[in-house]
Motif scaffolding. Sequence first.
Motif, PDB file in Angstrom:
ATOM      1  N   LEU A  24       0.872  -1.177   0.000  1.00  0.00           N
ATOM      2  CA  LEU A  24       0.000   0.000   0.000  1.00  0.00           C
ATOM      3  C   LEU A  24       0.903   1.220   0.000  1.00  0.00           C
ATOM      4  CD1 LEU A  24      -2.790   1.422   0.330  1.00  0.00           C
ATOM      5  CD2 LEU A  24      -2.418   1.292   2.809  1.00  0.00           C
ATOM      6  N   ILE A 102      -1.571  -1.531  -4.125  1.00  0.00           N
ATOM      7  CA  ILE A 102      -2.693  -0.606  -4.013  1.00  0.00           C
ATOM      8  C   ILE A 102      -2.077   0.758  -3.748  1.00  0.00           C
ATOM      9  CG2 ILE A 102      -4.791   0.025  -2.751  1.00  0.00           C
ATOM     10  CD1 ILE A 102      -4.959  -2.950  -1.886  1.00  0.00           C
ATOM     11  N   THR A 103      -2.303   1.711  -4.633  1.00  0.00           N
ATOM     12  CA  THR A 103      -1.663   3.013  -4.457  1.00  0.00           C
ATOM     13  C   THR A 103      -2.685   4.132  -4.368  1.00  0.00           C
ATOM     14  OG1 THR A 103       0.047   4.529  -5.288  1.00  0.00           O
ATOM     15  CG2 THR A 103      -1.352   3.447  -6.948  1.00  0.00           C
ATOM     16  N   GLN A 104      -2.380   5.109  -3.507  1.00  0.00           N
ATOM     17  CA  GLN A 104      -3.170   6.331  -3.425  1.00  0.00           C
ATOM     18  C   GLN A 104      -2.632   7.387  -4.380  1.00  0.00           C
ATOM     19  OE1 GLN A 104      -2.395   5.791   0.981  1.00  0.00           O
ATOM     20  NE2 GLN A 104      -4.173   7.132   1.071  1.00  0.00           N
ATOM     21  N   ILE A 119      -3.576  -1.250  -8.426  1.00  0.00           N
ATOM     22  CA  ILE A 119      -4.921  -0.719  -8.218  1.00  0.00           C
ATOM     23  C   ILE A 119      -4.771   0.738  -7.805  1.00  0.00           C
ATOM     24  CG2 ILE A 119      -7.056  -0.884  -6.886  1.00  0.00           C
ATOM     25  CD1 ILE A 119      -6.357  -3.879  -6.490  1.00  0.00           C
ATOM     26  N   GLU A 120      -5.238   1.639  -8.660  1.00  0.00           N
ATOM     27  CA  GLU A 120      -5.116   3.081  -8.393  1.00  0.00           C
ATOM     28  C   GLU A 120      -6.366   3.544  -7.644  1.00  0.00           C
ATOM     29  OE1 GLU A 120      -2.388   4.751 -11.984  1.00  0.00           O
ATOM     30  OE2 GLU A 120      -4.370   4.038 -12.559  1.00  0.00           O
ATOM     31  N   PHE A 121      -6.229   3.664  -6.348  1.00  0.00           N
ATOM     32  CA  PHE A 121      -7.363   3.961  -5.479  1.00  0.00           C
ATOM     33  C   PHE A 121      -7.971   5.327  -5.774  1.00  0.00           C
ATOM     34  CE2 PHE A 121      -9.478   3.761  -1.239  1.00  0.00           C
ATOM     35  CZ  PHE A 121      -9.944   2.459  -1.323  1.00  0.00           C
ATOM     36  N   ALA A 174     -12.408   0.275  -8.353  1.00  0.00           N
ATOM     37  CA  ALA A 174     -11.142   0.319  -7.620  1.00  0.00           C
ATOM     38  C   ALA A 174     -11.346  -0.103  -6.169  1.00  0.00           C
ATOM     39  CB  ALA A 174     -10.539   1.717  -7.687  1.00  0.00           C
ATOM     40  N   TYR A 175     -12.422   0.362  -5.557  1.00  0.00           N
ATOM     41  CA  TYR A 175     -12.715   0.015  -4.158  1.00  0.00           C
ATOM     42  C   TYR A 175     -12.870  -1.500  -4.008  1.00  0.00           C
ATOM     43  CZ  TYR A 175     -14.986   0.284   0.428  1.00  0.00           C
ATOM     44  OH  TYR A 175     -15.303   0.126   1.751  1.00  0.00           O
ATOM     45  N   ALA A 178      -9.519  -3.365  -4.618  1.00  0.00           N
ATOM     46  CA  ALA A 178      -8.556  -3.173  -3.530  1.00  0.00           C
ATOM     47  C   ALA A 178      -8.898  -4.034  -2.320  1.00  0.00           C
ATOM     48  CB  ALA A 178      -8.510  -1.695  -3.138  1.00  0.00           C
ATOM     49  N   ALA A 200      -8.708   4.163   2.152  1.00  0.00           N
ATOM     50  CA  ALA A 200      -7.478   3.404   1.924  1.00  0.00           C
ATOM     51  C   ALA A 200      -6.795   3.040   3.237  1.00  0.00           C
ATOM     52  CB  ALA A 200      -6.518   4.207   1.044  1.00  0.00           C
TER      53      ALA A 200
END
Length: 248
Positions: A24, A102-104, A119-121, A174-175, A178, A200
């Motif tokens: 993450l 999983i990236t913010q 996964i682009e949050f 995305a949600y 993730a 996230a």
Amino acid sequence: MDKLKSGIEQAVQLISNSRCAIALTGAGLSVASGIPDFRSPGGLWSKHDPEKVASIRALKADPATVWNFLIDAAAMIQSVEPNAGHEALAQLEKSGGIHGVITQNIDGLHQRAGSMNVIEFHGNCSKFYCMECFSPFPAQRITPQVDLPVRCPQCDGVVRPDLVFYGEQIPQEAYKAAFELADQSDLVIVAGTSGDVVPASLIPPRIQDAGGKIIEINMAPSAYTSLSDVCIRGRAEEVLPAIVQNLS
């Protein structure tokens, strides 16, 4: 043995023993690439009010002002390259050490470094579409010379980037992806995120509540520090490559 070396050895042990590890990541991972953490001194929010340039309300009420900001932000992101932290996570995925990221972050640097399951949050600032007819808009047309706000050639609606503005919900796709990945995981490597932004921030404790472990790699204490099984104080672009080297 110093704390950094001990922490890296413990992290290597947890990754080696994990069935399904993930990462993450947040803004701190991209700082070494030249993108300031938005919330830190010198970051974008020290120069701009996010409510005026990064909220869905502002985009609808004053799209030209928002687009002036977006042009500056896009130019900064396009001028940088992935750093050793991004590359280390890509190597970890390739070797089976992690099963995804999983990236913010909205900068696309994970993909450019070679990570495949990302996964682009909060979306990606290099993809665009019309707010009215939802037609995709070619990114190559977004230049400093473009008339602002950028408008759709099909319906004259305002074009927007495919990212999450303040006041918007995380995209369901995305949600779902993730949290499905998190629910398969028994280890999460937290790198460059303070844990201040929900939802996230709920992912690491969710994994831990199911019996998994948390490895935190951050320069300063975060919301995860008291929860982490291994806490490494250091730069992600230095710590992550050291972990990869010790795994090989």
